[in-house]
Design a protein around this motif. Sequence first.
Motif, PDB file in Angstrom:
ATOM      1  N   TRP A  94      52.050  55.419  62.766  1.00 30.65           N
ATOM      2  CA  TRP A  94      50.945  54.498  63.077  1.00 30.65           C
ATOM      3  C   TRP A  94      50.904  53.311  62.118  1.00 30.65           C
ATOM      4  O   TRP A  94      50.540  52.198  62.507  1.00 30.65           O
ATOM      5  N   ASP A  95      51.256  53.557  60.844  1.00 32.74           N
ATOM      6  CA  ASP A  95      51.269  52.463  59.868  1.00 32.74           C
ATOM      7  C   ASP A  95      52.206  51.341  60.305  1.00 32.74           C
ATOM      8  O   ASP A  95      51.993  50.179  59.986  1.00 32.74           O
ATOM      9  N   GLU A  96      53.246  51.721  61.028  1.00 33.70           N
ATOM     10  CA  GLU A  96      54.222  50.724  61.476  1.00 33.70           C
ATOM     11  C   GLU A  96      53.829  50.115  62.824  1.00 33.70           C
ATOM     12  O   GLU A  96      54.209  48.990  63.137  1.00 33.70           O
ATOM     13  N   PHE A  97      53.077  50.858  63.617  1.00 31.93           N
ATOM     14  CA  PHE A  97      52.672  50.381  64.942  1.00 31.93           C
ATOM     15  C   PHE A  97      51.150  50.533  65.109  1.00 31.93           C
ATOM     16  O   PHE A  97      50.679  51.352  65.903  1.00 31.93           O
ATOM     17  N   PRO A  98      50.356  49.759  64.360  1.00 29.88           N
ATOM     18  CA  PRO A  98      48.901  49.930  64.376  1.00 29.88           C
ATOM     19  C   PRO A  98      48.254  49.590  65.718  1.00 29.88           C
ATOM     20  O   PRO A  98      47.129  50.022  65.978  1.00 29.88           O
ATOM     21  N   SER A  99      48.968  48.866  66.562  1.00 30.47           N
ATOM     22  CA  SER A  99      48.380  48.494  67.855  1.00 30.47           C
ATOM     23  C   SER A  99      48.460  49.630  68.882  1.00 30.47           C
ATOM     24  O   SER A  99      47.814  49.571  69.932  1.00 30.47           O
ATOM     25  N   PHE A 100      49.253  50.671  68.576  1.00 38.70           N
ATOM     26  CA  PHE A 100      49.365  51.801  69.500  1.00 38.70           C
ATOM     27  C   PHE A 100      48.064  52.601  69.517  1.00 38.70           C
ATOM     28  O   PHE A 100      47.425  52.779  68.480  1.00 38.70           O
ATOM     29  N   THR A 101      47.685  53.090  70.683  1.00 34.47           N
ATOM     30  CA  THR A 101      46.565  54.028  70.756  1.00 34.47           C
ATOM     31  C   THR A 101      47.023  55.377  70.235  1.00 34.47           C
ATOM     32  O   THR A 101      48.230  55.626  70.064  1.00 34.47           O
ATOM     33  N   GLU A 156      49.388  56.896  72.704  1.00 33.56           N
ATOM     34  CA  GLU A 156      50.694  56.235  72.731  1.00 33.56           C
ATOM     35  C   GLU A 156      51.545  56.654  71.533  1.00 33.56           C
ATOM     36  O   GLU A 156      52.751  56.902  71.667  1.00 33.56           O
ATOM     37  N   ALA A 157      50.927  56.728  70.348  1.00 33.24           N
ATOM     38  CA  ALA A 157      51.658  57.126  69.144  1.00 33.24           C
ATOM     39  C   ALA A 157      52.153  58.572  69.262  1.00 33.24           C
ATOM     40  O   ALA A 157      53.303  58.882  68.938  1.00 33.24           O
ATOM     41  N   ARG A 158      51.284  59.451  69.745  1.00 28.78           N
ATOM     42  CA  ARG A 158      51.674  60.853  69.908  1.00 28.78           C
ATOM     43  C   ARG A 158      52.798  60.997  70.941  1.00 28.78           C
ATOM     44  O   ARG A 158      53.724  61.786  70.758  1.00 28.78           O
ATOM     45  N   ALA A 159      52.699  60.231  72.027  1.00 28.99           N
ATOM     46  CA  ALA A 159      53.726  60.297  73.071  1.00 28.99           C
ATOM     47  C   ALA A 159      55.080  59.813  72.543  1.00 28.99           C
ATOM     48  O   ALA A 159      56.129  60.385  72.870  1.00 28.99           O
ATOM     49  N   ALA A 160      55.057  58.771  71.715  1.00 30.58           N
ATOM     50  CA  ALA A 160      56.305  58.242  71.141  1.00 30.58           C
ATOM     51  C   ALA A 160      56.983  59.286  70.260  1.00 30.58           C
ATOM     52  O   ALA A 160      58.212  59.438  70.288  1.00 30.58           O
ATOM     53  N   LEU A 161      56.194  60.017  69.467  1.00 29.34           N
ATOM     54  CA  LEU A 161      56.748  61.060  68.608  1.00 29.34           C
ATOM     55  C   LEU A 161      57.186  62.273  69.431  1.00 29.34           C
ATOM     56  O   LEU A 161      58.221  62.892  69.132  1.00 29.34           O
ATOM     57  N   ALA A 162      56.413  62.593  70.459  1.00 22.82           N
ATOM     58  CA  ALA A 162      56.755  63.741  71.310  1.00 22.82           C
ATOM     59  C   ALA A 162      58.091  63.517  72.026  1.00 22.82           C
ATOM     60  O   ALA A 162      58.857  64.473  72.235  1.00 22.82           O
ATOM     61  N   ARG A 163      58.394  62.261  72.388  1.00 22.33           N
ATOM     62  CA  ARG A 163      59.667  61.975  73.052  1.00 22.33           C
ATOM     63  C   ARG A 163      60.856  62.321  72.152  1.00 22.33           C
ATOM     64  O   ARG A 163      61.952  62.569  72.645  1.00 22.33           O
ATOM     65  N   ILE A 168      62.344  53.415  64.942  1.00 20.99           N
ATOM     66  CA  ILE A 168      63.372  52.464  65.392  1.00 20.99           C
ATOM     67  C   ILE A 168      63.318  52.297  66.905  1.00 20.99           C
ATOM     68  O   ILE A 168      63.440  51.185  67.432  1.00 20.99           O
ATOM     69  N   MET A 169      63.096  53.409  67.621  1.00 22.45           N
ATOM     70  CA  MET A 169      63.085  53.378  69.083  1.00 22.45           C
ATOM     71  C   MET A 169      61.981  52.498  69.648  1.00 22.45           C
ATOM     72  O   MET A 169      62.102  52.004  70.775  1.00 22.45           O
ATOM     73  N   ASN A 170      60.921  52.312  68.902  1.00 22.31           N
ATOM     74  CA  ASN A 170      59.784  51.561  69.423  1.00 22.31           C
ATOM     75  C   ASN A 170      59.766  50.107  68.961  1.00 22.31           C
ATOM     76  O   ASN A 170      58.757  49.421  69.103  1.00 22.31           O
ATOM     77  N   ARG A 171      60.881  49.638  68.423  1.00 24.33           N
ATOM     78  CA  ARG A 171      61.054  48.215  68.133  1.00 24.33           C
ATOM     79  C   ARG A 171      62.057  47.635  69.123  1.00 24.33           C
ATOM     80  O   ARG A 171      62.901  48.358  69.649  1.00 24.33           O
ATOM     81  N   ASP A 172      61.999  46.347  69.317  1.00 28.99           N
ATOM     82  CA  ASP A 172      63.023  45.664  70.113  1.00 28.99           C
ATOM     83  C   ASP A 172      64.148  45.274  69.165  1.00 28.99           C
ATOM     84  O   ASP A 172      63.938  44.500  68.222  1.00 28.99           O
ATOM     85  N   ILE A 173      65.335  45.806  69.389  1.00 28.47           N
ATOM     86  CA  ILE A 173      66.468  45.550  68.498  1.00 28.47           C
ATOM     87  C   ILE A 173      67.697  45.174  69.321  1.00 28.47           C
ATOM     88  O   ILE A 173      67.793  45.487  70.516  1.00 28.47           O
TER      89      ILE A 173
END
Length: 517
Positions: free
Chosen positions: A408-415, A418-425, A453-458
């Motif tokens: 969350w510290d890196e993606f504070p705009s996530f609900t 959304e943050a839990r779903a990103a980690l669950a993936r 890394i997966m949740n940034r555009d690279i």
Amino acid sequence: MSILNVSNVSHGFGSRVILEDASFRLLKGEHVGLVGANGEGKSTFLNIITGKLMPDEGKVEWCNHITTGYLDQYSTLEKGKTIRDILKSAFSHMFELEQKTMELYERMGECTPEEMDTILEEVGEIQSILESSDFYNLDSKIEEYAAGLGLMDIGLERDVADLSGGQRAKILLAKVLLENPMILILDEPTNFLDEDHINWLKNFLKNYENAFILVSHDIPFLNDVTNVIYHVEKAVLTRYTGDYYQFREMYELKKRQIEQAYKKQQKEIAHLEKFIAKNKARVATTNMAKDRQRKLDRMEVIEIAKEKPKPIFGFNTARTPSREIVGVSDLVIGYDEPLTKPLNFSIERNQKIAIRGVNGLGKSTLLNTILGRIKPISGDVEQGQFVEVGYFKQEEESSNKTALDEFWDEFPSFTNAEARAALARCGLTTDHITSKMKVLSGGENAKVRLAKIMNRDINVLVLDEPTNHLDIDAKEELKRAVREFQGTVVMVSHEPDFYMDVATEIWDVEDWTTKVI
């Protein structure tokens, strides 16, 4: 002869049950592989049997006069000592015996004849122990092990404080092997070894006369050196005789048998419940319905364990960068001294490059230099336009934050969802997500870092030993994701199985180094 008995051990962290009623035995000369997915409790089990962690329940019993050597994922070295000092410390008990003989010799000048006989007898016993342990050839033995693990190339007089994490890990491994304990306990020993040194360790363990317990996600290595497998899954520890591939066959067969028995039982339960519902209200058949109910109540219901969530990795692609991602001219990398000859190369858009070579030659240093994180000794590095990098570091210090807060510290705009779903993936459960980073396993930590890394555009993915702590499913999934990534990849890896059919080019730092290989 059983040299270690673990009886009915249970342990957990908060709401997480790590081990439940686990039992384990180690016989003399057994070569045991301890396997299971990331976070299933392998390192916790090792910490319990070595006394670093007290179990919530159960007991651990070692046979008398046992000697153990434990190499874990987080061992450290004392600063200010040379490599040779550390390796010699494996024989500290022998040096103490030598010192005792010197003290006994000094006493001979002022002792009575009766005392002289006693002293001579004790000196003889000590000399016998030292000679049988080959004490007077220790230097050659130290150099043999150091050569096998690539430490001679570094220089045995080097201060350990000057070395990379991979080099320090090799020193700790060499020290544990030199101790020649009755039980050797190794947690991911190949993480920082290159292919040649993995082969040396493989041959060493195959011929090791004493018992060992090995945790490793390097399956070909694990399979070649073990003859017993303990599998930990859903807090349950199960013993299988044979190597890893034989274990997989037995495990899959057992799983299919349980699934078939479950389906058969479910049909029987459905049939009984239907009969009871139909006949319990009718006077003529109520006794028959009660009989069926009693049968149902006595039945031991088979349960199918829920499948552990598997990671799904994938990387978001940023806008297309310039054709040349990085160009270097006359680049010399290093810190206090040069590690390479002057280098001239370029990395172009959509290349997938694997960098290999023995540890200590500057693979990580090269990555950090081309990323602009450290300055070169000389030469130039020029990055192309619109380059967006996702960088997976080899090791990162774990924090006191939970995995959720770390993300969350890196993606504070996530609900929250959304943050839990990103980690669950990435294969992390609710228990993992709400646990502190420092109590997660190495593999779980790696999955949190990959999630970021997966949740940034690279458009450039840089991976430094990404498979070190990942289990088999996670490795295969990461391999697929890297192969399918529509961008440039630069990866350092010691596992050919991971990079060989992904990389379009393989660079060997041994071709560039200023060191004698």
